[in-house]
Design an enzyme around this catalytic site. Structure first.
Site, PDB file in Angstrom:
ATOM      1  N   HIS A  54     -41.066 -26.264  -5.336  1.00 30.28           N
ATOM      2  CA  HIS A  54     -41.344 -27.566  -5.951  1.00 30.28           C
ATOM      3  C   HIS A  54     -42.313 -27.421  -7.113  1.00 30.28           C
ATOM      4  CE1 HIS A  54     -44.760 -26.967  -3.256  1.00 30.28           C
ATOM      5  NE2 HIS A  54     -45.431 -27.875  -3.958  1.00 30.28           N
ATOM      6  N   ASP A  92     -45.649 -29.751  -8.408  1.00 29.83           N
ATOM      7  CA  ASP A  92     -46.455 -30.852  -7.879  1.00 29.83           C
ATOM      8  C   ASP A  92     -46.278 -32.129  -8.702  1.00 29.83           C
ATOM      9  OD1 ASP A  92     -47.515 -29.133  -5.965  1.00 29.83           O
ATOM     10  OD2 ASP A  92     -49.155 -28.519  -7.290  1.00 29.83           O
ATOM     11  N   HIS A 150     -43.429 -23.571  -7.433  1.00 27.70           N
ATOM     12  CA  HIS A 150     -44.123 -22.708  -6.486  1.00 27.70           C
ATOM     13  C   HIS A 150     -43.689 -23.031  -5.065  1.00 27.70           C
ATOM     14  CE1 HIS A 150     -46.724 -26.253  -6.837  1.00 27.70           C
ATOM     15  NE2 HIS A 150     -47.126 -26.007  -5.606  1.00 27.70           N
ATOM     16  N   ARG A 203     -57.257 -28.109  -2.873  1.00 27.01           N
ATOM     17  CA  ARG A 203     -56.481 -28.220  -4.114  1.00 27.01           C
ATOM     18  C   ARG A 203     -56.941 -29.390  -4.970  1.00 27.01           C
ATOM     19  NH1 ARG A 203     -50.164 -29.582  -4.213  1.00 27.01           N
ATOM     20  NH2 ARG A 203     -50.906 -31.565  -4.988  1.00 27.01           N
TER      21      ARG A 203
HETATM   22  C1  SIN Z   1     -48.978 -26.413  -2.765  1.00 25.12           C
HETATM   23  O1  SIN Z   1     -47.775 -26.576  -2.734  1.00 25.12           O
HETATM   24  O2  SIN Z   1     -49.692 -27.030  -3.523  1.00 25.12           O
HETATM   25  C2  SIN Z   1     -49.614 -25.406  -1.839  1.00 25.12           C
HETATM   26  C3  SIN Z   1     -49.256 -24.022  -2.174  1.00 25.12           C
HETATM   27  C4  SIN Z   1     -49.815 -23.048  -1.174  1.00 25.12           C
HETATM   28  O3  SIN Z   1     -50.420 -23.479  -0.180  1.00 25.12           O
HETATM   29  O4  SIN Z   1     -49.676 -21.850  -1.362  1.00 25.12           O
END
Ligand code: SIN
Length: 278
Positions: free
Chosen positions: A94, A96, A250, A265
């Protein structure tokens, strides 16, 4: 500061830097612009305030509506999997906040606790994926737009997921975003063309029949997942990774059952995305 590319086309590892040092910011910003994903090692002493201050140098904070916030820091989202949990947040490919009218510029993830093995994050360069398409396919896609939504991921249908039951995800009634973006965007800063659909939030290609939309999206998803376009981040506690949401996908690898992985995050505001003819 040492900047070492992770692959031939995406990502860089950075050592010998402190994200609190204003004098080093320009070099970090340039590395981010060039590599789309940067892994800044050894930031063990960083506080939530330092994390936010670093993010604000790139732009205003975009507060995530669905992830559990850090106590006392509503602008920071927790990305945690406890040792007795099975599901990880972000397991599907995805980008974000693609369900927003102005999708997030980028995200900055800080590793506080990592498992002894596994729990890596994979990234894909959407610019490399675009470049590898044939010219007729590029031209065809450049005329299309696709719908993205938060509803099926964070809305009522997700309320029975382990992430929602454990409180990692909440606020299902706020999952009301549906938005149309070009399938091929021009990156707002670099001008590079890239594919902008993703398997988690994109729901359909506008104007195509259901079967056509599904077939085309499936083709693009398979195409984009080629290892040649990928980079992999192996985390250590204290690392900070930042990725460009307009240039990458990612995915969190969920292969560390029985161990805890705990991250913070912060996501940075972006802007509406233009197609290539704009
Ligand atoms: C996310 O998708 O923001 C998290 C990525 C991760 O935990 O590696």
């Amino acid at each position: 500061m040492q900047i070492s590319p992770l692959t031939g086309g995406l990502g860089a590892e950075i050592t010998g830097v402190d994200v609190r040092d204003a004098g080093q910011f320009e070099s970090l910003q340039a590395a981010f612009a060039k590599h789309s994903v940067i892994v800044i090692r050894n930031q063990q002493d960083i506080t939530p305030e330092d994390h936010l201050a670093f993010a604000r140098k790139f732009g205003p904070i975009n507060v995530n509506r669905f992830f559990k916030p850090v106590d006392g820091h509503p602008e920071i989202a927790t990305v945690t999997k406890e040792k007795d949990q099975k599901e990880a947040v972000g397991e599907g490919w995805h980008t974000d906040h693609s369900y927003d009218t102005a999708p997030a510029l980028g995200s900055i993830l800080r590793a506080i606790e990592v498992p002894p093995y596994g729990g890596d994050t994979l990234f894909v360069s959407m610019g490399m994926a675009y470049d590898a398409l044939s010219a007729p396919m590029q031209r065809f896609l450049e005329g299309l737009s696709a719908w993205h939504s938060s509803r099926h991921v964070f809305g009522a249908s997700a309320e029975d997921s382990e992430a929602a039951r454990s409180g990692r995800l909440a606020n299902a009634t706020a999952a009301t975003q549906d938005v149309l973006h070009p399938v091929i965007i021009r990156h707002p800063l670099s001008g590079r063309k890239g594919i902008y659909v993703n398997p988690v939030f994109t729901t359909r290609i506008d104007g195509l029949a259901d079967t056509e939309s599904e077939a085309l999206l499936n083709f693009l998803y398979l195409h984009c997942q080629q290892p040649e376009f990928q980079a992999r981040v192996r985390w250590q506690a204290g690392d900070i990774s930042m990725w460009d949401n307009r240039a990458t996908w990612h995915k969190a690898i969920n292969d560390y059952h029985g161990f805890r992985r705990h991250m913070h995050r912060v996501t940075i505001e972006g802007c509406p995305l233009d197609g290539v003819s704009a």
